[in-house]
Design an enzyme around this catalytic site. Structure first.
Site, PDB file in Angstrom:
ATOM      1  N   HIS A  31       0.901  -1.184   0.068  1.00 16.20           N
ATOM      2  CA  HIS A  31      -0.256   0.098  -0.100  1.00 16.20           C
ATOM      3  C   HIS A  31       0.985   1.168  -0.035  1.00 16.20           C
ATOM      4  CE1 HIS A  31      -3.832  -1.956   0.268  1.00 16.20           C
ATOM      5  NE2 HIS A  31      -3.434  -2.935   1.041  1.00 16.20           N
ATOM      6  N   THR A  32       1.868   0.942  -0.350  1.00 20.90           N
ATOM      7  CA  THR A  32       2.940   2.250  -0.810  1.00 20.90           C
ATOM      8  C   THR A  32       2.854   2.804  -2.383  1.00 20.90           C
ATOM      9  OG1 THR A  32       4.739   0.747  -1.030  1.00 20.90           O
ATOM     10  CG2 THR A  32       4.523   1.821   1.131  1.00 20.90           C
ATOM     11  N   SER A  64     -10.919 -17.536 -22.947  1.00 22.38           N
ATOM     12  CA  SER A  64      -9.889 -18.127 -22.153  1.00 22.38           C
ATOM     13  C   SER A  64     -10.365 -19.529 -21.677  1.00 22.38           C
ATOM     14  CB  SER A  64     -10.356 -17.175 -20.703  1.00 22.38           C
ATOM     15  OG  SER A  64      -9.703 -18.171 -19.684  1.00 22.38           O
ATOM     16  N   GLY A 115      -7.534 -17.094  -6.238  1.00 23.46           N
ATOM     17  CA  GLY A 115      -7.750 -16.732  -4.864  1.00 23.46           C
ATOM     18  C   GLY A 115      -6.587 -16.518  -4.131  1.00 23.46           C
ATOM     19  N   ALA A 116      -5.537 -16.555  -4.711  1.00 22.77           N
ATOM     20  CA  ALA A 116      -4.074 -16.217  -3.952  1.00 22.77           C
ATOM     21  C   ALA A 116      -3.828 -14.949  -3.822  1.00 22.77           C
ATOM     22  CB  ALA A 116      -3.167 -17.357  -4.505  1.00 22.77           C
ATOM     23  N   SER A 119      -2.271 -11.384  -8.284  1.00 22.94           N
ATOM     24  CA  SER A 119      -2.163 -10.555  -9.508  1.00 22.94           C
ATOM     25  C   SER A 119      -2.292 -11.381 -10.968  1.00 22.94           C
ATOM     26  CB  SER A 119      -0.763  -9.647  -9.689  1.00 22.94           C
ATOM     27  OG  SER A 119      -0.871  -8.750  -8.588  1.00 22.94           O
ATOM     28  N   SER A 120      -3.410 -12.081 -10.927  1.00 27.84           N
ATOM     29  CA  SER A 120      -3.735 -12.752 -12.243  1.00 27.84           C
ATOM     30  C   SER A 120      -4.057 -11.610 -13.263  1.00 27.84           C
ATOM     31  CB  SER A 120      -4.741 -13.684 -12.019  1.00 27.84           C
ATOM     32  OG  SER A 120      -5.715 -13.301 -11.311  1.00 27.84           O
ATOM     33  N   GLU A 153      -6.893  -1.169 -15.707  1.00 25.38           N
ATOM     34  CA  GLU A 153      -7.480  -1.522 -14.738  1.00 25.38           C
ATOM     35  C   GLU A 153      -8.091  -0.407 -13.909  1.00 25.38           C
ATOM     36  OE1 GLU A 153      -5.485  -4.642 -12.794  1.00 25.38           O
ATOM     37  OE2 GLU A 153      -6.617  -4.478 -10.935  1.00 25.38           O
ATOM     38  N   ASP A 165       1.640  -4.166  -9.364  1.00 28.71           N
ATOM     39  CA  ASP A 165       1.581  -5.335  -9.838  1.00 28.71           C
ATOM     40  C   ASP A 165       1.971  -5.521 -11.335  1.00 28.71           C
ATOM     41  OD1 ASP A 165       0.478  -5.853  -7.649  1.00 28.71           O
ATOM     42  OD2 ASP A 165      -1.667  -5.821  -8.209  1.00 28.71           O
TER      43      ASP A 165
HETATM   44  C1  GLA Z   1      -3.078  -4.442  -4.796  1.00 31.58           C
HETATM   45  C2  GLA Z   1      -2.813  -3.295  -5.968  1.00 31.58           C
HETATM   46  C3  GLA Z   1      -1.565  -2.918  -5.959  1.00 31.58           C
HETATM   47  C4  GLA Z   1      -1.130  -2.389  -4.431  1.00 31.58           C
HETATM   48  C5  GLA Z   1      -1.385  -3.548  -3.641  1.00 31.58           C
HETATM   49  C6  GLA Z   1      -0.952  -3.090  -2.265  1.00 31.58           C
HETATM   50  O1  GLA Z   1      -2.250  -5.586  -5.359  1.00 31.58           O
HETATM   51  O2  GLA Z   1      -3.155  -3.839  -7.181  1.00 31.58           O
HETATM   52  O3  GLA Z   1      -1.277  -1.646  -6.837  1.00 31.58           O
HETATM   53  O4  GLA Z   1      -1.538  -1.295  -3.963  1.00 31.58           O
HETATM   54  O5  GLA Z   1      -2.444  -4.064  -3.607  1.00 31.58           O
HETATM   55  O6  GLA Z   1       0.226  -2.924  -2.116  1.00 31.58           O
END
Ligand code: GLA
Length: 373
Positions: A31-32, A64, A115-116, A119-120, A153, A165
């Protein structure tokens, strides 16, 4: 390759090429990213593979292997549904920018564990961004492709994510973590060789996602923006005197600020340790990150807390939730000879509570997005 067979079957021809983009875990720096701060993710060995051919008529046909029977044929991009909005959003962003992107036939195959929270969605975006960049000769750099994925996104899917991500997917190098300054977008690969130190980074997939939390991400962003505004700063990245900043804030704004500022410091400290070859020392920083996310940022949940606490109880050198929170995965830094004990302790803690068993996956830093064929 399965995705090539599926492409042939769907469209009756060979694809012009095949591209792969990975998911990610974040070692530290949570969250930075949307606070112009620091992150240290790396690519995982799972991701999305896309077989793609260009089309002259501007139409997007997309399928898909994970969504059988849900093929979409779009001359109006806005009609894309569900999973397809991530890759189709990339086409939309490219066209909004006036880039000469025609149509495409696309088949996608993904193996990011469900569900992991690995970042799919970024993998869906970056694989197609890279494919179209090659097929339509757009000449865009990796970081630009990441930003296009993020914009898809943000503006097409409607999730106000940061850049982490997509950047991790587009820019990671095998055996390295990616240090990214989310303000300058400067990045550097940091060697991250756990095996050489007899260590593993274990992903603990809680397999839960608390739907209730969906609005929380945007709320955290707003808390941070209003805290920065109160402080007269462009973003929380610019806090130089934490004690002074905290004295001028209250409530949620104060707590969020404390997390973001200390988390940036922890990223820098981890990089210092990695550079000094002291990987085994980063555990305490992972633990501190988790407590800060749990107590100050309030994005953890019981399943993540139990995963972290029981991993440490089982002998992990450190552990934290990774990614956005409210479910998804935790990571634990574990010596090779403790892995079985950590897994058993976490699994036992889940069983005791009557929760479904978590999934354990070794996180080995994999290469970023690339053309396979
Ligand atoms: C999600 C968001 C990222 C990031 C994280 C927290 O994965 O897609 O951009 O903010 O949360 O670090």
């Amino acid at each position: 390759m399965r995705v090539v067979d599926a492409f042939r079957e769907a469209y009756g021809a060979e694809p012009a090429g095949v591209w792969h983009a990975p998911g990610r875990v974040n070692l530290i720096g949570e969250h930075t990213d949307y606070n112009d701060g620091f992150v240290l993710p790396f690519a995982v060995p799972w991701g999305v593979t896309a077989a793609v051919s260009p089309r002259e008529d501007g139409v997007i046909r997309i399928r898909s292997l994970q969504a059988p029977g849900k093929d979409q044929v779009l001359d109006d991009l806005d009609r894309a549904e569900g999973w397809a909005r991530y890759p189709v959003g990339v086409v939309w962003v490219l066209r909004e920018r006036g880039l000469p992107v025609g149509g495409a036939d696309i088949v996608m195959d993904g193996d990011v564990p469900a569900g992991a929270g690995l970042s799919s969605s970024a993998a869906l975006e970056v694989s197609v961004a890279l494919a179209l960049n090659d097929l339509y000769d757009l000449g865009l750099e990796r970081m630009e492709l990441a930003r296009i994925g993020q914009k898809a996104e943000n503006d097409f899917v409607g999730m106000p994510c940061g850049i982490m991500d997509q950047a991790a997917s587009a820019l990671s190098e095998e055996g390295h973590a990616l240090f990214l300054d989310c303000r300058s977008l400067g990045s550097r690969s940091i060697p991250f060789d756990l095996a050489a130190h007899g260590l593993q980074l274990l992903i603990i997939n809680t397999r839960v996602h608390h739907e209730l939390a969906d609005g929380q991400y945007a709320r955290r962003r707003r808390d941070c923006e209003s805290a920065a505004k109160h402080l007269g700063l462009a973003s929380l990245r610019d806090v130089t005197d934490l004690a002074d900043a905290l004295a001028r804030l209250s409530g949620d704004e104060r707590a969020r600020t404390q997390h973001v500022v200390t988390e940036n410091h922890r990223v820098e400290a981890v990089i210092g340790l990695l550079r000094a070859g002291a990987v085994q020392e980063i555990g305490a920083l992972l633990n501190a990150s988790h407590l800060s996310l749990r107590d100050q940022y309030e994005v953890s949940c019981d399943e993540l807390d139990v995963a972290v606490e029981s991993a440490i109880k089982g002998g992990a050198r450190g552990a934290r939730m990774t990614g956005g929170g409210f479910g998804g995965s935790a990571i634990a830094l574990v010596a090779d000879d403790r892995v079985d004990r950590v897994r058993a302790t976490v699994a036992g803690a889940y069983e005791e509570r009557g929760w479904a068993a978590p999934e354990f996956l070794p996180a080995v830093p994999a290469p970023g997005a690339r053309r396979l064929v």
